[in-house]
Design a protein around this motif. Structure first.
Motif, mmCIF file in Angstrom:
data_model
loop_
_atom_site.group_PDB
_atom_site.id
_atom_site.type_symbol
_atom_site.label_atom_id
_atom_site.label_comp_id
_atom_site.label_asym_id
_atom_site.label_seq_id
_atom_site.Cartn_x
_atom_site.Cartn_y
_atom_site.Cartn_z
ATOM 1 N N GLU A 289 -4.631 10.899 5.938
ATOM 2 C CA GLU A 289 -3.618 10.650 6.968
ATOM 3 C C GLU A 289 -3.152 9.196 6.942
ATOM 4 O O GLU A 289 -1.976 8.904 7.134
ATOM 5 N N HIS A 290 -4.062 8.276 6.669
ATOM 6 C CA HIS A 290 -3.724 6.858 6.557
ATOM 7 C C HIS A 290 -2.731 6.644 5.406
ATOM 8 O O HIS A 290 -1.703 5.984 5.566
ATOM 9 N N VAL A 291 -3.022 7.233 4.249
ATOM 10 C CA VAL A 291 -2.134 7.129 3.083
ATOM 11 C C VAL A 291 -0.773 7.761 3.394
ATOM 12 O O VAL A 291 0.276 7.198 3.073
ATOM 13 N N THR A 292 -0.785 8.918 4.044
ATOM 14 C CA THR A 292 0.463 9.603 4.397
ATOM 15 C C THR A 292 1.322 8.735 5.312
ATOM 16 O O THR A 292 2.542 8.634 5.122
ATOM 17 N N ALA A 293 0.698 8.092 6.292
ATOM 18 C CA ALA A 293 1.436 7.212 7.205
ATOM 19 C C ALA A 293 2.069 6.046 6.445
ATOM 20 O O ALA A 293 3.213 5.674 6.715
ATOM 21 N N ILE A 294 1.347 5.492 5.488
ATOM 22 C CA ILE A 294 1.885 4.389 4.680
ATOM 23 C C ILE A 294 3.093 4.871 3.884
ATOM 24 O O ILE A 294 4.164 4.262 3.919
ATOM 25 N N LEU A 295 2.926 5.964 3.157
ATOM 26 C CA LEU A 295 3.999 6.457 2.285
ATOM 27 C C LEU A 295 5.237 6.859 3.079
ATOM 28 O O LEU A 295 6.367 6.621 2.645
ATOM 29 N N ASN A 296 5.045 7.459 4.254
ATOM 30 C CA ASN A 296 6.184 7.870 5.073
ATOM 31 C C ASN A 296 6.961 6.685 5.643
ATOM 32 O O ASN A 296 8.114 6.843 6.028
ATOM 33 N N GLY A 297 6.334 5.523 5.689
ATOM 34 C CA GLY A 297 7.000 4.347 6.235
ATOM 35 C C GLY A 297 7.721 3.492 5.212
ATOM 36 O O GLY A 297 8.316 2.470 5.557
#
Length: 176
Positions: free
Chosen positions: A73-81
Protein backbone atom coordinates in the motif's frame (compact mmCIF):
# COMPACT_ATOMS: atom_id res chain seq x y z
CA UNK A 1 -15.08 14.70 28.34
CA UNK A 2 -16.81 12.56 30.91
CA UNK A 3 -15.08 9.35 31.86
CA UNK A 4 -17.29 6.38 32.65
CA UNK A 5 -17.32 5.28 36.22
CA UNK A 6 -14.40 2.86 36.37
CA UNK A 7 -15.02 2.08 40.04
CA UNK A 8 -16.66 -1.26 40.43
CA UNK A 9 -15.10 -2.75 37.31
CA UNK A 10 -13.54 -5.91 38.57
CA UNK A 11 -11.32 -6.93 35.70
CA UNK A 12 -8.75 -5.19 33.62
CA UNK A 13 -10.53 -6.48 30.51
CA UNK A 14 -13.67 -4.57 31.42
CA UNK A 15 -11.63 -1.44 32.05
CA UNK A 16 -9.82 -1.86 28.75
CA UNK A 17 -13.11 -2.36 26.88
CA UNK A 18 -14.55 0.80 28.46
CA UNK A 19 -11.49 2.84 27.43
CA UNK A 20 -11.51 1.32 23.94
CA UNK A 21 -15.19 2.19 23.54
CA UNK A 22 -14.57 5.73 24.72
CA UNK A 23 -11.61 6.41 22.40
CA UNK A 24 -12.36 3.93 19.59
CA UNK A 25 -14.43 6.29 17.46
CA UNK A 26 -11.68 8.91 17.53
CA UNK A 27 -9.10 6.33 16.47
CA UNK A 28 -11.30 5.15 13.59
CA UNK A 29 -11.80 8.68 12.31
CA UNK A 30 -8.06 9.35 12.63
CA UNK A 31 -7.25 6.18 10.70
CA UNK A 32 -9.65 7.17 7.95
CA UNK A 33 -8.19 10.68 7.77
CA UNK A 34 -4.61 9.36 7.70
CA UNK A 35 -5.43 6.82 4.99
CA UNK A 36 -7.19 9.50 2.91
CA UNK A 37 -4.18 11.81 3.35
CA UNK A 38 -1.83 8.99 2.31
CA UNK A 39 -3.68 8.27 -0.91
CA UNK A 40 -4.18 11.93 -1.83
CA UNK A 41 -0.48 12.87 -1.82
CA UNK A 42 0.83 14.23 -5.15
CA UNK A 43 4.40 15.09 -6.04
CA UNK A 44 3.51 18.28 -7.87
CA UNK A 45 6.42 20.73 -7.65
CA UNK A 46 8.02 18.99 -4.66
CA UNK A 47 11.43 17.40 -4.95
CA UNK A 48 11.28 13.61 -4.98
CA UNK A 49 12.85 13.50 -1.51
CA UNK A 50 10.21 15.87 -0.09
CA UNK A 51 7.38 13.94 -1.76
CA UNK A 52 8.64 10.62 -0.40
CA UNK A 53 9.00 12.15 3.08
CA UNK A 54 5.36 13.38 2.97
CA UNK A 55 4.14 9.89 2.04
CA UNK A 56 6.30 8.35 4.80
CA UNK A 57 4.89 10.85 7.29
CA UNK A 58 1.34 9.82 6.35
CA UNK A 59 2.28 6.17 6.86
CA UNK A 60 3.89 6.98 10.22
CA UNK A 61 0.75 8.84 11.34
CA UNK A 62 -1.32 5.81 10.42
CA UNK A 63 1.12 3.49 12.22
CA UNK A 64 0.80 5.63 15.38
CA UNK A 65 -2.79 4.40 15.69
CA UNK A 66 -1.51 0.82 15.95
CA UNK A 67 -2.46 -0.11 12.41
CA UNK A 68 0.54 -0.66 10.15
CA UNK A 69 0.45 0.36 6.47
CA UNK A 70 1.61 -2.63 4.45
CA UNK A 71 4.55 -2.17 2.09
CA UNK A 72 2.40 -2.80 -0.98
CA UNK A 73 0.00 0.00 0.00
CA UNK A 74 2.92 2.34 0.73
CA UNK A 75 4.40 1.68 -2.74
CA UNK A 76 0.97 2.11 -4.36
CA UNK A 77 0.50 5.49 -2.65
CA UNK A 78 3.91 6.63 -3.93
CA UNK A 79 3.28 5.50 -7.51
CA UNK A 80 -0.22 7.02 -7.62
CA UNK A 81 1.20 10.39 -6.60
CA UNK A 82 3.76 10.63 -9.40
CA UNK A 83 3.35 12.82 -12.51
CA UNK A 84 3.47 11.58 -16.11
CA UNK A 85 7.23 12.02 -16.53
CA UNK A 86 7.66 9.01 -14.22
CA UNK A 87 5.35 6.77 -16.27
CA UNK A 88 8.22 4.58 -17.53
CA UNK A 89 9.45 3.97 -13.97
CA UNK A 90 5.92 3.18 -12.82
CA UNK A 91 5.61 0.64 -15.65
CA UNK A 92 8.88 -1.06 -14.68
CA UNK A 93 7.84 -1.30 -11.03
CA UNK A 94 4.31 -2.53 -11.66
CA UNK A 95 5.35 -5.02 -14.36
CA UNK A 96 7.99 -6.64 -12.15
CA UNK A 97 7.37 -10.26 -11.17
CA UNK A 98 9.06 -9.59 -7.82
CA UNK A 99 7.36 -6.85 -5.79
CA UNK A 100 9.51 -3.80 -5.16
CA UNK A 101 10.15 -2.72 -1.58
CA UNK A 102 9.61 0.86 -0.45
CA UNK A 103 13.39 1.21 -0.26
CA UNK A 104 13.81 -0.12 -3.81
CA UNK A 105 11.15 2.25 -5.17
CA UNK A 106 12.68 5.16 -3.25
CA UNK A 107 16.15 4.46 -4.67
CA UNK A 108 14.82 4.11 -8.21
CA UNK A 109 12.82 7.35 -8.04
CA UNK A 110 15.66 9.38 -6.51
CA UNK A 111 18.03 8.07 -9.22
CA UNK A 112 15.47 8.88 -11.93
CA UNK A 113 15.04 12.43 -10.63
CA UNK A 114 18.84 12.91 -10.57
CA UNK A 115 19.11 11.69 -14.19
CA UNK A 116 16.25 13.97 -15.26
CA UNK A 117 18.02 16.93 -13.68
CA UNK A 118 21.30 16.12 -15.47
CA UNK A 119 19.50 15.84 -18.82
CA UNK A 120 17.57 19.04 -18.13
CA UNK A 121 20.78 20.90 -17.30
CA UNK A 122 22.51 19.59 -20.43
CA UNK A 123 19.57 20.59 -22.63
CA UNK A 124 19.33 24.06 -21.12
CA UNK A 125 23.08 24.65 -21.41
CA UNK A 126 23.20 23.46 -25.03
CA UNK A 127 20.11 25.55 -25.82
CA UNK A 128 21.84 28.53 -24.25
CA UNK A 129 24.97 27.81 -26.31
CA UNK A 130 23.02 27.54 -29.55
CA UNK A 131 21.14 30.73 -28.81
CA UNK A 132 24.32 32.63 -27.92
CA UNK A 133 25.98 31.38 -31.13
CA UNK A 134 23.03 32.67 -33.15
CA UNK A 135 23.66 36.32 -32.26
CA UNK A 136 26.52 38.62 -33.19
CA UNK A 137 28.36 40.92 -30.77
CA UNK A 138 25.72 43.65 -31.06
CA UNK A 139 22.94 41.19 -30.15
CA UNK A 140 21.50 41.01 -33.66
CA UNK A 141 20.31 37.65 -34.92
CA UNK A 142 22.71 36.19 -37.47
CA UNK A 143 21.22 34.90 -40.69
CA UNK A 144 22.64 32.11 -42.81
CA UNK A 145 23.32 33.28 -46.33
CA UNK A 146 24.68 30.82 -48.88
CA UNK A 147 27.78 31.96 -50.74
CA UNK A 148 26.27 31.26 -54.13
CA UNK A 149 23.58 33.32 -55.80
CA UNK A 150 22.78 30.41 -58.11
CA UNK A 151 19.96 28.19 -56.93
CA UNK A 152 21.18 24.61 -56.68
CA UNK A 153 19.18 21.42 -56.64
CA UNK A 154 20.28 20.38 -53.18
CA UNK A 155 23.53 19.62 -51.51
CA UNK A 156 26.55 19.60 -53.88
CA UNK A 157 24.65 20.67 -57.00
CA UNK A 158 25.31 24.41 -56.96
CA UNK A 159 27.81 26.02 -59.24
CA UNK A 160 29.83 27.16 -56.22
CA UNK A 161 30.22 24.20 -53.86
CA UNK A 162 32.52 25.93 -51.35
CA UNK A 163 31.35 25.74 -47.76
CA UNK A 164 30.47 28.84 -45.76
CA UNK A 165 30.52 29.41 -42.00
CA UNK A 166 27.06 29.92 -40.52
CA UNK A 167 28.48 32.18 -37.80
CA UNK A 168 30.81 34.60 -39.55
CA UNK A 169 29.64 34.13 -43.15
CA UNK A 170 33.17 33.51 -44.51
CA UNK A 171 33.86 30.72 -46.96
CA UNK A 172 36.18 27.80 -46.36
CA UNK A 173 35.18 26.66 -42.87
CA UNK A 174 32.20 25.62 -40.75
CA UNK A 175 31.37 26.18 -37.13
CA UNK A 176 30.92 23.08 -34.92
Amino acid sequence: MVLPNLIGMDTSAKIWNAVATLFGSKTTSKLMAYRRALHSQRKGELSMKDFLMKVKSCCDNHDSCSEIIREHEHVTAILNGLPLEYESVITIITASQVPYTVQGVTSMLLDTEACQQVVSNEVSSSTSLVLSDSFDVSGSLLAYRPSSTARGRGRGHSSNSRIQCQLCGKAGHLID
